[in-house]
Scaffold this active site. Structure first.
Site, PDB file in Angstrom:
ATOM      1  N   TYR A 183     -18.700 -51.781  60.673  1.00  0.00           N
ATOM      2  CA  TYR A 183     -19.852 -50.961  60.290  1.00  0.00           C
ATOM      3  C   TYR A 183     -19.479 -50.195  59.013  1.00  0.00           C
ATOM      4  O   TYR A 183     -18.557 -50.604  58.299  1.00  0.00           O
ATOM      5  CB  TYR A 183     -20.159 -50.047  61.494  1.00  0.00           C
ATOM      6  CG  TYR A 183     -21.475 -49.316  61.448  1.00  0.00           C
ATOM      7  CD1 TYR A 183     -22.659 -49.977  61.161  1.00  0.00           C
ATOM      8  CD2 TYR A 183     -21.531 -47.945  61.712  1.00  0.00           C
ATOM      9  CE1 TYR A 183     -23.860 -49.282  61.125  1.00  0.00           C
ATOM     10  CE2 TYR A 183     -22.738 -47.253  61.692  1.00  0.00           C
ATOM     11  CZ  TYR A 183     -23.886 -47.928  61.389  1.00  0.00           C
ATOM     12  OH  TYR A 183     -25.073 -47.249  61.353  1.00  0.00           O
ATOM     13  N   ARG A 227     -32.301 -51.970  50.139  1.00  0.00           N
ATOM     14  CA  ARG A 227     -31.595 -50.668  50.035  1.00  0.00           C
ATOM     15  C   ARG A 227     -30.488 -50.690  51.086  1.00  0.00           C
ATOM     16  O   ARG A 227     -30.647 -50.116  52.152  1.00  0.00           O
ATOM     17  CB  ARG A 227     -32.610 -49.532  50.252  1.00  0.00           C
ATOM     18  CG  ARG A 227     -32.120 -48.173  49.905  1.00  0.00           C
ATOM     19  CD  ARG A 227     -31.109 -47.595  50.895  1.00  0.00           C
ATOM     20  NE  ARG A 227     -31.651 -47.055  52.099  1.00  0.00           N
ATOM     21  CZ  ARG A 227     -30.975 -47.042  53.264  1.00  0.00           C
ATOM     22  NH1 ARG A 227     -29.773 -47.562  53.378  1.00  0.00           N
ATOM     23  NH2 ARG A 227     -31.534 -46.521  54.335  1.00  0.00           N
ATOM     24  N   LYS A 232     -25.130 -54.014  62.822  1.00  0.00           N
ATOM     25  CA  LYS A 232     -25.878 -53.125  63.739  1.00  0.00           C
ATOM     26  C   LYS A 232     -25.974 -53.763  65.127  1.00  0.00           C
ATOM     27  O   LYS A 232     -25.835 -53.077  66.137  1.00  0.00           O
ATOM     28  CB  LYS A 232     -27.284 -52.858  63.192  1.00  0.00           C
ATOM     29  CG  LYS A 232     -27.298 -52.050  61.896  1.00  0.00           C
ATOM     30  CD  LYS A 232     -27.667 -50.597  62.127  1.00  0.00           C
ATOM     31  CE  LYS A 232     -27.517 -49.783  60.848  1.00  0.00           C
ATOM     32  NZ  LYS A 232     -27.668 -48.348  61.008  1.00  0.00           N
ATOM     33  N   GLU A 257     -34.508 -52.118  59.178  1.00  0.00           N
ATOM     34  CA  GLU A 257     -33.292 -51.486  58.671  1.00  0.00           C
ATOM     35  C   GLU A 257     -33.157 -51.664  57.161  1.00  0.00           C
ATOM     36  O   GLU A 257     -33.311 -52.783  56.652  1.00  0.00           O
ATOM     37  CB  GLU A 257     -32.085 -52.140  59.366  1.00  0.00           C
ATOM     38  CG  GLU A 257     -30.778 -51.428  59.143  1.00  0.00           C
ATOM     39  CD  GLU A 257     -30.712 -50.071  59.842  1.00  0.00           C
ATOM     40  OE1 GLU A 257     -31.036 -49.987  61.041  1.00  0.00           O
ATOM     41  OE2 GLU A 257     -30.329 -49.090  59.185  1.00  0.00           O
ATOM     42  N   ASP A 258     -32.860 -50.588  56.482  1.00  0.00           N
ATOM     43  CA  ASP A 258     -32.494 -50.599  55.064  1.00  0.00           C
ATOM     44  C   ASP A 258     -33.533 -51.260  54.158  1.00  0.00           C
ATOM     45  O   ASP A 258     -33.202 -52.081  53.279  1.00  0.00           O
ATOM     46  CB  ASP A 258     -31.092 -51.223  54.874  1.00  0.00           C
ATOM     47  CG  ASP A 258     -29.999 -50.267  55.375  1.00  0.00           C
ATOM     48  OD1 ASP A 258     -30.344 -49.233  55.987  1.00  0.00           O
ATOM     49  OD2 ASP A 258     -28.808 -50.548  55.155  1.00  0.00           O
ATOM     50  N   ASP A 291     -34.977 -47.579  61.973  1.00  0.00           N
ATOM     51  CA  ASP A 291     -33.737 -46.872  62.282  1.00  0.00           C
ATOM     52  C   ASP A 291     -33.430 -45.789  61.252  1.00  0.00           C
ATOM     53  O   ASP A 291     -32.994 -44.697  61.603  1.00  0.00           O
ATOM     54  CB  ASP A 291     -32.620 -47.922  62.330  1.00  0.00           C
ATOM     55  CG  ASP A 291     -31.280 -47.330  62.672  1.00  0.00           C
ATOM     56  OD1 ASP A 291     -31.243 -46.452  63.553  1.00  0.00           O
ATOM     57  OD2 ASP A 291     -30.277 -47.741  62.075  1.00  0.00           O
ATOM     58  N   ASP A 292     -33.632 -46.093  59.958  1.00  0.00           N
ATOM     59  CA  ASP A 292     -33.282 -45.121  58.918  1.00  0.00           C
ATOM     60  C   ASP A 292     -34.173 -43.887  58.990  1.00  0.00           C
ATOM     61  O   ASP A 292     -33.728 -42.774  58.762  1.00  0.00           O
ATOM     62  CB  ASP A 292     -33.404 -45.775  57.529  1.00  0.00           C
ATOM     63  CG  ASP A 292     -32.440 -46.933  57.403  1.00  0.00           C
ATOM     64  OD1 ASP A 292     -31.230 -46.700  57.453  1.00  0.00           O
ATOM     65  OD2 ASP A 292     -32.906 -48.086  57.309  1.00  0.00           O
ATOM     66  N   ASN A 302     -24.146 -43.049  52.901  1.00  0.00           N
ATOM     67  CA  ASN A 302     -23.157 -44.103  53.144  1.00  0.00           C
ATOM     68  C   ASN A 302     -23.141 -45.079  51.970  1.00  0.00           C
ATOM     69  O   ASN A 302     -24.133 -45.179  51.254  1.00  0.00           O
ATOM     70  CB  ASN A 302     -23.545 -44.887  54.416  1.00  0.00           C
ATOM     71  CG  ASN A 302     -23.540 -43.990  55.629  1.00  0.00           C
ATOM     72  OD1 ASN A 302     -22.646 -43.189  55.824  1.00  0.00           O
ATOM     73  ND2 ASN A 302     -24.591 -44.107  56.445  1.00  0.00           N
TER      74      ASN A 302
HETATM   75  N1  LIG Z   1     -25.952 -41.122  58.205  1.00  0.00           N
HETATM   76  C1  LIG Z   1     -26.925 -41.928  58.553  1.00  0.00           C
HETATM   77  O1  LIG Z   1     -27.123 -42.230  59.734  1.00  0.00           O
HETATM   78  C2  LIG Z   1     -27.827 -42.496  57.516  1.00  0.00           C
HETATM   79  C3  LIG Z   1     -27.526 -42.418  56.190  1.00  0.00           C
HETATM   80  N2  LIG Z   1     -28.381 -42.946  55.267  1.00  0.00           N
HETATM   81  C4  LIG Z   1     -27.971 -42.886  53.879  1.00  0.00           C
HETATM   82  O2  LIG Z   1     -28.868 -42.068  53.165  1.00  0.00           O
HETATM   83  C5  LIG Z   1     -29.012 -42.554  51.854  1.00  0.00           C
HETATM   84  C6  LIG Z   1     -30.498 -42.640  51.539  1.00  0.00           C
HETATM   85  O3  LIG Z   1     -31.147 -43.530  52.414  1.00  0.00           O
HETATM   86  P1  LIG Z   1     -32.745 -43.725  52.317  1.00  0.00           P
HETATM   87  O4  LIG Z   1     -33.437 -42.432  52.440  1.00  0.00           O
HETATM   88  O5  LIG Z   1     -33.149 -44.779  53.244  1.00  0.00           O
HETATM   89  O6  LIG Z   1     -32.837 -44.258  50.824  1.00  0.00           O
HETATM   90  P2  LIG Z   1     -34.008 -44.056  49.828  1.00  0.00           P
HETATM   91  O7  LIG Z   1     -33.723 -44.893  48.643  1.00  0.00           O
HETATM   92  O8  LIG Z   1     -35.293 -44.206  50.546  1.00  0.00           O
HETATM   93  O9  LIG Z   1     -33.873 -42.504  49.413  1.00  0.00           O
HETATM   94  C7  LIG Z   1     -32.886 -41.934  48.617  1.00  0.00           C
HETATM   95  C8  LIG Z   1     -33.567 -40.824  47.828  1.00  0.00           C
HETATM   96  O10 LIG Z   1     -32.580 -40.032  47.179  1.00  0.00           O
HETATM   97  C9  LIG Z   1     -33.042 -39.770  45.868  1.00  0.00           C
HETATM   98  N3  LIG Z   1     -31.924 -39.439  44.995  1.00  0.00           N
HETATM   99  C10 LIG Z   1     -31.098 -40.288  44.344  1.00  0.00           C
HETATM  100  N4  LIG Z   1     -30.219 -39.590  43.597  1.00  0.00           N
HETATM  101  C11 LIG Z   1     -30.506 -38.285  43.782  1.00  0.00           C
HETATM  102  C12 LIG Z   1     -29.968 -37.084  43.263  1.00  0.00           C
HETATM  103  N5  LIG Z   1     -28.957 -37.105  42.397  1.00  0.00           N
HETATM  104  N6  LIG Z   1     -30.507 -35.920  43.673  1.00  0.00           N
HETATM  105  C13 LIG Z   1     -31.535 -35.900  44.552  1.00  0.00           C
HETATM  106  N7  LIG Z   1     -32.103 -37.005  45.061  1.00  0.00           N
HETATM  107  C14 LIG Z   1     -31.582 -38.187  44.685  1.00  0.00           C
HETATM  108  C15 LIG Z   1     -33.782 -41.032  45.473  1.00  0.00           C
HETATM  109  O11 LIG Z   1     -34.676 -40.803  44.399  1.00  0.00           O
HETATM  110  C16 LIG Z   1     -34.506 -41.377  46.764  1.00  0.00           C
HETATM  111  O12 LIG Z   1     -35.759 -40.758  46.859  1.00  0.00           O
HETATM  112  C17 LIG Z   1     -28.249 -43.872  51.787  1.00  0.00           C
HETATM  113  O13 LIG Z   1     -26.998 -43.643  51.183  1.00  0.00           O
HETATM  114  C18 LIG Z   1     -28.040 -44.254  53.228  1.00  0.00           C
HETATM  115  O14 LIG Z   1     -26.829 -44.947  53.413  1.00  0.00           O
HETATM  116  C19 LIG Z   1     -29.574 -43.508  55.616  1.00  0.00           C
HETATM  117  C20 LIG Z   1     -29.918 -43.630  56.925  1.00  0.00           C
HETATM  118  C21 LIG Z   1     -29.034 -43.180  57.973  1.00  0.00           C
HETATM  119  C1  LIG Z   2     -26.486 -45.624  58.683  1.00  0.00           C
HETATM  120  C2  LIG Z   2     -27.583 -46.287  58.028  1.00  0.00           C
HETATM  121  O1  LIG Z   2     -28.475 -46.808  58.666  1.00  0.00           O
HETATM  122  C3  LIG Z   2     -27.629 -46.305  56.584  1.00  0.00           C
HETATM  123  O2  LIG Z   2     -26.756 -45.745  55.933  1.00  0.00           O
HETATM  124  O3  LIG Z   2     -28.579 -46.900  56.069  1.00  0.00           O
HETATM  125 MG   LIG Z   3     -29.721 -48.044  57.525  1.00  0.00          MG
END
Ligand SMILES: NC(=O)C1=CN([C@@H]2O[C@H](COP(=O)(O)OP(=O)(O)OC[C@H]3O[C@@H](n4cnc5c(N)ncnc54)[C@H](O)[C@@H]3O)[C@@H](O)[C@H]2O)C=CC1
Ligand SMILES: CC(=O)C(=O)O
Ligand SMILES: [Mg+2]
Length: 563
Positions: free
Chosen positions: A106, A159, A177, A248-249, A271-272, A423
């Site tokens: 993962y 993504r 996953k 997902e993603d 999931d996200d 991540n």
């Molecule tokens: N810990 C967890 O369980 C999870 C972590 N994530 C992580 O969260 C991140 C975002 O995922 P999503 O929301 O699905 O992606 P997304 O692409 O939908 O959203 C990311 C957002 O952050 C913004 N962004 C980029 N650079 C920025 C900056 N310097 N300052 C402020 N905003 C900025 C983008 O414009 C976008 O709106 C990814 O790295 C993903 O791996 C996502 C889901 C679960």
């Molecule tokens: C953990 C997860 O789903 C992500 O980083 O997109």
């Molecule tokens: Mg994800």
């Protein structure tokens, strides 16, 4: 005659050894070797699964690499090969070494595996649902490797974690996953199906790589994309009615519209958006209790207004309202930043989901900044004015939680809650050790990817991994056990509450915010029961008493054993 019989039974034996769901390798007994035409195809020793798992794990540990990352990728490949050879053994290894194996199957390693998918490709797994096959989707679904399926995880690869468009390489994520659906949630691996929707790739370098295995075409967008997703969902409903379909993603622009389009029509969740929100709400409950505050008192700054960030904000608002806040006050207490600064009213291009959190000029009166100039509403300014109790990063922007931002935050609150959740590791908004150093150990930290324990004043403290992996396998188990037909919002809320109840910090102020990784399978059972009970209460699962629900969850759990 005798020779012919021997040769055909040996062919059957070979086929058995090549089917990862049936293969037992050296654990086939003497009697089975005779019965199944395996005599001579295996070395003479008959082993237990414990002996096999010991050897398999030693071979993972023995892998070498020129750097930590290349070693982890090689270890990932070794584990994936085991999965494609003998699934029972793969899950036996995972269940014995959850903590060490999780980062290999993962995040963070799965990110590298997606980026290098076409280079490290060995054997097919799951379904490649490709745009050029759009008129043959039912045929593609019928060719699925497993007839009965409980859970599908599907991505379109646009993504992948914080790594952007990986095209067909995104397949690594559904595979990873679903491995955790089994290892943590106890979903039968024979009843899982990873799927990638290959609708092209907008990364020119990847697409032009001679090894690239996906459809070499820019991404299909707009109506064509929607029609394709619609046709895919229709084919799934025809071929696998009742399956749990996890999205997902997907890129932000598609994630929420897809969820909204199908959430009331089939057994599905994103999931996200929803899984992450449930885990963060669970971790926040624990963090609030340590900081001696209630949820309704939190002032939240969210960095990243994407699908995960907004999903988390919505869930936190709901939790704050459940804790006694009015909805208006809860929304006002959540400040969201994206590229360019704080979200403000009248800003062009906001989606309705983002606009909910946009602040008005009146709300920012007294900040001494020009609201028309969003660049002045940067993270430091927002932190200085909001004095947040919680700072959450879902932005993919590495290092954006700077020392200046964190020391400013820590000058206003005794126990700053700081969650750099992006991540993989290379995209985390901050490193836990820095957060601890900058706040003299006062920060309550949880990260998206695993980090080593932090050291403070000679003591080592485990860093909680706040990742949707705490929730999705349990949601799957709850849904399968209760035979639910929908994933309701209330089911996910119950998942968050059940996770929050298991936060070690509730009975140990020095403990971590979420259960140990090794305890995830146990935590999943309690979460699954809560999810299943709510499914019954919501009328989306057949009537059952709480005892029946608990028994069904126990009965539904698959564990690795040769049957
Ligand atoms: N810990 C967890 O369980 C999870 C972590 N994530 C992580 O969260 C991140 C975002 O995922 P999503 O929301 O699905 O992606 P997304 O692409 O939908 O959203 C990311 C957002 O952050 C913004 N962004 C980029 N650079 C920025 C900056 N310097 N300052 C402020 N905003 C900025 C983008 O414009 C976008 O709106 C990814 O790295 C993903 O791996 C996502 C889901 C679960
Ligand atoms: C953990 C997860 O789903 C992500 O980083 O997109
Ligand atoms: Mg994800």
């Amino acid at each position: 005659m005798g020779d012919t019989a021997t040769s055909s039974s040996t062919t059957a034996g070979l086929q058995l050894l090549q089917d990862p769901l049936l293969n037992r390798g050296t654990a086939f007994t003497e009697a089975e070797r005779d019965e199944l035409g395996l005599r001579g195809l295996l070395p003479p020793q008959v082993e237990t699964i414990e002996q096999q798992a010991d050897r398999a794990w030693r071979s993972v540990e023995a892998v070498e690499g020129t750097s930590a990352t290349s070693r982890q990728l090689a270890q990932h490949i070794t584990l994936r090969q085991l999965q494609d050879t003998n699934e029972v053994l793969f899950y036996e290894v995972l269940s014995r070494h959850v903590e060490e194996a999780l980062p290999l199957v993962y995040t963070p390693t799965v990110g590298a595996a997606c980026q290098r998918f076409s280079q490290i490709y060995r054997r097919p797994r799951g379904l490649f649902v490709s745009y050029p096959d759009r008129h043959r989707l039912r045929e593609v679904l019928r060719n699925r490797p497993r007839a009965e399926v409980d859970v599908i995880v599907v991505t379109d690869g646009q993504r992948i974690l914080g790594l952007g468009d990986q095209g067909v390489g995104g397949m690594g994520i559904p595979i990873g996953k679903l491995s955790l659906y089994t290892a943590i949630g106890g979903i039968d691996p024979a009843r899982t199906l990873p799927i990638v929707l290959d609708v092209g790739c907008d990364d020119d370098d990847l697409r032009d790589d001679p090894f690239y295995l996906g459809w070499r075409h820019p991404r299909v967008t707009g109506e064509e994309y929607e029609e394709f997703v619609d046709a895919f969902v229709a084919a799934v409903r025809e071929e696998l009615p009742g399956v749990l379909l996890q999205w997902e993603d997907f890129a932000s622009k598609n994630a929420l519209p897809i969820l909204d389009r199908y959430r009331d029509q089939l057994l599905t969740f994103n999931d996200d958006i929803q899984g992450t929100a449930a885990v963060v709400a669970g971790a926040m409950t624990g963090a609030a209790s340590v900081s001696g505050t209630s949820l309704r008192e939190q002032r939240v700054v969210m960095v990243g207004a994407g699908s995960a960030g907004i999903g988390v904000c919505d869930r936190l608002v709901q939790a704050m309202v459940a804790d006694g806040a009015t909805e208006d006050d809860a929304v006002a207490a959540v400040h969201v930043l994206d590229v360019g600064g704080l979200l403000v009213e009248g800003q062009a291009g906001l989606t309705p989901a983002q606009a909910r959190y946009a602040k008005s000029a009146e709300q920012l009166a007294g900040w001494g900044v020009d609201v028309e100039r969003r660049s002045e509403l940067d993270l430091l300014t927002v932190v200085r004015n909001v004095e947040p109790t919680a700072l959450i990063g879902l932005s993919s922007a590495h290092g954006i939680f700077t020392r200046e931002v964190i020391t400013e935050m820590a000058s206003h609150v005794e126990r700053p809650i700081v969650f750099p959740l992006s991540n993989p590791t290379s995209h985390a908004e901050a490193e836990p050790q820095d957060l601890s150093d900058w706040t003299d150990g006062r920060a309550l930290v949880a990260t998206g990817s695993p980090f080593p324990p932090v050291e403070q004043d000679g003591a080592r403290r485990r860093v909680a991994q706040c990742n949707n992996v705490y929730v999705f396998p349990a949601v799957g188990l709850g849904v399968v056990a209760s035979r639910a037909t929908r994933v309701t919002d209330a089911m996910l809320l119950q998942a968050a509450l059940a996770l929050g109840e298991q936060s070690p910090v509730r009975h140990d102020p020095g403990g971590a915010l979420l259960p140990e990784v090794a305890d995830m399978p146990t935590a999943a059972v309690a979460i699954a029961e809560a999810v299943a009970r709510q499914a019954v209460a919501d009328g989306v699962a057949p009537e059952a008493t709480d005892e029946e629900v608990a028994a069904a969850v126990r009965a539904a759990r698959w564990t690795p054993a040769y049957r």
